[in-house]
Enzyme design. Structure first.
Site, mmCIF file in Angstrom:
data_model
loop_
_atom_site.group_PDB
_atom_site.id
_atom_site.type_symbol
_atom_site.label_atom_id
_atom_site.label_comp_id
_atom_site.label_asym_id
_atom_site.label_seq_id
_atom_site.Cartn_x
_atom_site.Cartn_y
_atom_site.Cartn_z
ATOM 1 N N GLY A 1 0.823 -1.200 0.000
ATOM 2 C CA GLY A 1 0.000 0.000 0.000
ATOM 3 C C GLY A 1 0.859 1.252 0.000
ATOM 4 N N LEU A 2 0.344 2.289 0.627
ATOM 5 C CA LEU A 2 1.031 3.575 0.699
ATOM 6 C C LEU A 2 1.423 4.078 -0.683
ATOM 7 C CD1 LEU A 2 3.324 3.130 3.817
ATOM 8 C CD2 LEU A 2 1.218 4.421 3.637
ATOM 9 N N CYS A 3 0.490 3.976 -1.613
ATOM 10 C CA CYS A 3 0.792 4.550 -2.916
ATOM 11 C C CYS A 3 -0.415 5.319 -3.434
ATOM 12 C CB CYS A 3 1.245 3.468 -3.896
ATOM 13 S SG CYS A 3 0.265 1.995 -3.857
ATOM 14 N N GLY A 4 -1.022 6.071 -2.548
ATOM 15 C CA GLY A 4 -2.094 6.973 -2.954
ATOM 16 C C GLY A 4 -3.292 6.228 -3.509
#
Lengths: 138, 295
Positions: free
Chosen positions: B89-92
């Site tokens: 994750g952590l990709c907008g």
């Protein structure tokens, strides 16, 4: 001979060669063929083997391809290779290793598709070995 | 009101978050560069494959006995959708937009009374779609492109697709992926893989009348039968590469924003911290002075 043919060798990962050459000899699925300028247009399969590139009347480059397709037109030869390696950069032990693991894979294949796949890999590995041996003879 | 100690702790925690996000941004930026080059260097092959296939398909178009990968099964009742997302994750909005598009497509197809099957590439998409469409899943792949997408991985997925097709498990296959436009923008793309969409005949004819004059070894059908699965693998490969590049781009942008937001937050908190500190000193002074005056 001034006339040249544009030779392109592409693998899925990158464009390997794109240059005008005198002649290329491609291991077609129905036998090797040499492609000179003004060759009749054709599309053919490529079996695992070695492509010879001719420059100034002699072999300038030898590339191993693990099968693919070739498109020949009057001015251009395009080879779409599954895998391409320069014969001069082949190392005997990696080739032997590959042949061994391919043989093992054929032994261990438990389904039809897996066996087909493994046999194909074995075919490629054998052609690779042949290319290597041919080089040492030269 | 938060005490001075609370504020100090808060500032420190935001600072360490900022360190992490800015490091992630750097990592994403360097991975992006690599992903972008490999996506770009894969283009010539796909382009030439398309050209070859275009001329072949044009000469075979309309003929009976064309391979089923090209002609289709004749119906479109069962749809297979390949969804490519990332493992992390952590990709907008990267995974979110894919999931949203998939949801829309699935719902639309279900409304039309079609059967839908899903093949998931990447953990994030699988997790997010599991609740609504878990029973439609037929296969999923993880850890694709962890060390850069390789052709072998794409080939494995493509083999699975052709295998399912030969078993008659689906009629139409579509892949959904993020197409890389630039580091800050990705475009959700739906591409039909099976049956292979034949390029417009007009386009191939415009390139010159020589198209029909090709000789074929061994035969048109033979070549086409080999070329089509190969093309499928290439298309999957391209989708994976694009998706990978998009993921890094999206992550870089997201982490850049996060770093900036953390900076803003630290500024705000520092101002509050200083105000509180001053207010406390003033209060103490007043207490001392008024204490002294009382004597």
């Amino acid at each position: 001979m001034a006339e040249k043919v544009e030779f392109e060798l592409v693998s899925p990962e990158r464009l390997l060669i794109s240059e005008p050459v005198e002649m290329v000899v491609v291991p077609g699925s129905e036998g090797d063929f040499g492609a000179l300028p003004r060759h009749a247009p054709m599309i053919t399969g490529v079996r695992p083997g070695v492509i010879d590139v001719y420059q100034d009347g002699k072999v300038s480059d030898r590339i191993f391809v693990a099968g693919g397709f070739a498109e020949v037109t009057e001015t251009r030869v395009t080879v779409l290779a599954e895998e391409a390696l320069k014969v001069s950069e082949l190392a005997a032990d990696t080739v032997a290793q590959r042949l061994r693991s391919a043989e093992e894979a054929v032994q261990e294949a438990d389904s039809e598709s897996a066996r087909n796949h493994a046999e194909r890999a074995l075919l490629v590995a054998r052609a690779l070995k042949a290319a290597l041996e041919q080089r040492t003879v030269h | 009101m938060a005490s001075l100690k609370d504020l100090r702790l808060r500032i420190n925690s935001v600072k360490s978050t900022r360190k992490i996000t800015s490091a992630m941004k750097m990592v994403a930026a360097s991975k992006l560069r690599r992903a972008q080059t490999s996506a770009e260097s894969a283009r010539p092959y796909a382009a030439r494959m398309e050209r070859m296939l275009g001329s072949l398909a044009a000469s075979l178009a309309g003929q009976a006995g064309a391979p089923r990968l090209l002609a289709g099964t004749g119906s479109d009742d069962v749809h297979l959708i390949v969804v490519t997302t990332s493992d992390r994750g952590l990709c907008g909005g990267f995974n979110g937009s894919i999931v949203r598009s998939t949801r829309n497509l699935v719902n639309e197809l279900l409304r039309q009374g079609k059967t839908v099957k899903l093949m998931l590439v990447g953990r994030k998409g699988r997790d997010q779609l599991k609740r609504d469409f878990g029973k439609l899943f037929i296969d999923s792949f993880d850890n694709i492109g962890r060390k850069g997408v390789t052709f072998a991985e794409a080939n494995a997925i493509a083999n699975r697709i052709t295998g399912l097709f030969e078993e008659g498990q689906f009629d139409v296959c579509t892949i959904i992926y993020n197409r890389f436009k630039s580091a800050i923008s990705q475009e959700v793309t739906r591409q039909q893989l099976v049956p292979f969409p034949v390029p417009a005949v007009g386009a191939t004819e415009a390139e010159g009348g020589a198209k029909a004059l090709y000789e074929y070894e061994p035969s048109e059908e033979g070549i086409l039968a080999e070329l089509l699965p190969r093309n499928l693998a290439i298309q999957v490969f391209r989708a994976l590469l694009e998706s990978n590049a998009s993921e890094q781009g999206a992550r870089m942008t997201a982490m850049d924003n996060a770093t900036r937001n953390a900076g803003d937050m630290i500024n705000g908190l520092t101002i509050r911290y200083n105000r509180t500190r001053q207010a406390q000193i003033t209060k103490e002074l007043i207490e001392i002075i008024s204490g002294a005056e009382a004597l």
